[in-house]
Write a protein that holds these residues in place. Structure first.
Motif, PDB file in Angstrom:
ATOM      1  N   ALA A 137       7.790   4.239  -0.732  1.00 31.85           N
ATOM      2  CA  ALA A 137       6.360   3.972  -0.360  1.00 31.85           C
ATOM      3  C   ALA A 137       5.429   3.624   0.319  1.00 31.85           C
ATOM      4  O   ALA A 137       4.594   3.608   1.181  1.00 31.85           O
ATOM      5  CB  ALA A 137       5.332   4.553  -1.620  1.00 31.85           C
ATOM      6  N   HIS A 138       6.151   1.636  -0.703  1.00 31.28           N
ATOM      7  CA  HIS A 138       5.121   0.845   0.413  1.00 31.28           C
ATOM      8  C   HIS A 138       5.661   0.455   1.910  1.00 31.28           C
ATOM      9  O   HIS A 138       5.192  -0.103   2.390  1.00 31.28           O
ATOM     10  CB  HIS A 138       5.740  -0.358  -0.635  1.00 31.28           C
ATOM     11  CG  HIS A 138       6.637  -0.915  -0.050  1.00 31.28           C
ATOM     12  ND1 HIS A 138       7.773  -0.482  -0.924  1.00 31.28           N
ATOM     13  CD2 HIS A 138       7.916  -1.950   0.288  1.00 31.28           C
ATOM     14  CE1 HIS A 138       9.018  -0.852  -1.096  1.00 31.28           C
ATOM     15  NE2 HIS A 138       8.761  -2.080   0.018  1.00 31.28           N
ATOM     16  N   GLU A 139       6.854   1.431   2.394  1.00 28.21           N
ATOM     17  CA  GLU A 139       7.344   1.552   4.079  1.00 28.21           C
ATOM     18  C   GLU A 139       6.980   2.438   4.472  1.00 28.21           C
ATOM     19  O   GLU A 139       7.485   2.235   6.177  1.00 28.21           O
ATOM     20  CB  GLU A 139       8.757   1.394   3.830  1.00 28.21           C
ATOM     21  CG  GLU A 139       9.616   0.196   3.229  1.00 28.21           C
ATOM     22  CD  GLU A 139      10.956   0.058   2.813  1.00 28.21           C
ATOM     23  OE1 GLU A 139      11.436  -1.095   2.678  1.00 28.21           O
ATOM     24  OE2 GLU A 139      11.193   1.469   2.992  1.00 28.21           O
ATOM     25  N   VAL A 140       6.130   3.559   4.167  1.00 29.60           N
ATOM     26  CA  VAL A 140       4.941   3.976   4.949  1.00 29.60           C
ATOM     27  C   VAL A 140       4.118   3.573   6.096  1.00 29.60           C
ATOM     28  O   VAL A 140       3.645   3.183   4.586  1.00 29.60           O
ATOM     29  CB  VAL A 140       4.911   5.140   4.331  1.00 29.60           C
ATOM     30  CG1 VAL A 140       3.988   6.467   4.933  1.00 29.60           C
ATOM     31  CG2 VAL A 140       5.922   5.557   3.590  1.00 29.60           C
ATOM     32  N   PHE A 141       3.451   3.498   7.075  1.00 30.28           N
ATOM     33  CA  PHE A 141       2.699   2.994   7.388  1.00 30.28           C
ATOM     34  C   PHE A 141       2.170   3.876   8.102  1.00 30.28           C
ATOM     35  O   PHE A 141       2.245   5.253   8.764  1.00 30.28           O
ATOM     36  CB  PHE A 141       2.829   1.749   8.419  1.00 30.28           C
ATOM     37  CG  PHE A 141       2.081   1.588   9.412  1.00 30.28           C
ATOM     38  CD1 PHE A 141       1.088   0.588   9.482  1.00 30.28           C
ATOM     39  CD2 PHE A 141       1.630   2.264  10.498  1.00 30.28           C
ATOM     40  CE1 PHE A 141       0.023   0.104   9.487  1.00 30.28           C
ATOM     41  CE2 PHE A 141       0.398   2.135  10.530  1.00 30.28           C
ATOM     42  CZ  PHE A 141      -0.381   0.205  10.537  1.00 30.28           C
TER      43      PHE A 141
END
Length: 284
Positions: A137-141
């Protein structure tokens, strides 16, 4: 320079660069010198442009991951520091002449280069749909921005921590059908681009890809002189030529890139190495 801010797993840097902002077209990139005056990092780092604004004297914003010494140096800059920047560089995304349904596909922070494209498409009365993905999730921009500005936005993560569980190629055929996409634009990891181009070609949908990661990974000069970012591309005449991602690209037709031959010079490429010849037998 104006600001550096943390955006999930990435950094976003905003520069005051009116000449770049005035000439920028979606899909073009910046080549930034890194390391300062006393550096051994001779090559520039190339970054897609996330957003351009005419206010504040003309600002340009790009997104990067601090995963190498050059990017870490960039992340440590402060508001009064100056940067050596070339841009805008490269071939931009071609835009539809008439209103169309456009599907924008982005992986990880490579998707940052699609948002200026989305603005340009909306100004042409095109429908804009997004598919964004990353392993976690935290790597989706840009998921929230995509949901705000797009007619639809599908988010995919490999571990299921955000949106649909799986990968972008898993959901792409369904989304193309549901959005009645006329064209696909893609940016992100090189392996993803090959998959998107393959799916689009199988469905008969034109696909434009930005090979920005290939350009960034080669630590290229950005202006076509170092020849470190070459890749094999099939031309209109059916012949393969080695082209430079920074000048003939970074935007290319997805079905024309020989994805399985990246990093090589195919034997059938014009000007490429010749296949070894069998030795001639000595005359009796």
């Amino acid at each position: 320079m104006l600001t550096v801010r943390q955006v999930a797993a990435y950094h976003a840097m905003t520069l005051v660069a009116p000449a770049v902002a005035e000439r920028f077209r979606p899909g073009q990139f910046l080549a930034v010198a890194v390391g300062g005056e006393h550096t051994s990092l001779l090559a520039r780092r190339c970054f897609p442009v996330y957003e351009v604004k005419s206010d504040y004297g003309g600002t340009v914003e790009f997104v990067f991951e601090a995963g190498d010494p050059g990017a870490e140096w960039l992340a440590s800059r402060r508001s009064r520091d100056s940067l050596d920047v070339l841009g805008p560089l490269g071939r931009p995304f071609p835009l539809p002449r008439d209103p169309a349904s456009c599907l924008l596909v982005g992986g990880a922070h490579g998707s940052s280069g699609l948002f200026s494209l989305a603005d340009a498409l909306r100004r042409r009365d095109c429908q804009v749909h997004f598919v964004l993905g990353a392993p976690r999730a935290h790597e989706v921009f840009g998921a929230r921005s995509a949901q705000r500005i797009g007619e639809s936005a599908t988010v995919v993560t490999r571990d299921g921590s955000l949106g649909v569980t799986g990968t972008i190629p898993d959901v792409l055929p369904r989304v193309i059908e549901e959005t009645s996409a006329d064209v696909v634009y893609a940016a992100g990891p090189t392996a993803l681009l090959g998959s998107v181009a393959s799916v689009s070609a199988a469905l008969g949908i034109p696909c434009q890809v930005s090979v920005g990661e290939w350009l960034a990974d080669t630590a290229a000069c950005g202006i076509g002189t170092c020849l470190s970012c070459v890749l094999p591309l099939i031309g209109d005449d059916g012949h393969t030529r080695m082209v430079r991602a920074c000048t003939e690209g970074p935007v290319l037709r997805g079905e024309r890139v020989r994805w399985s031959d990246l990093g090589t010079i195919p034997l059938d490429a014009l000007g490429g190495p010749r296949a070894p010849q069998a030795p001639l037998e000595a005359a009796p």
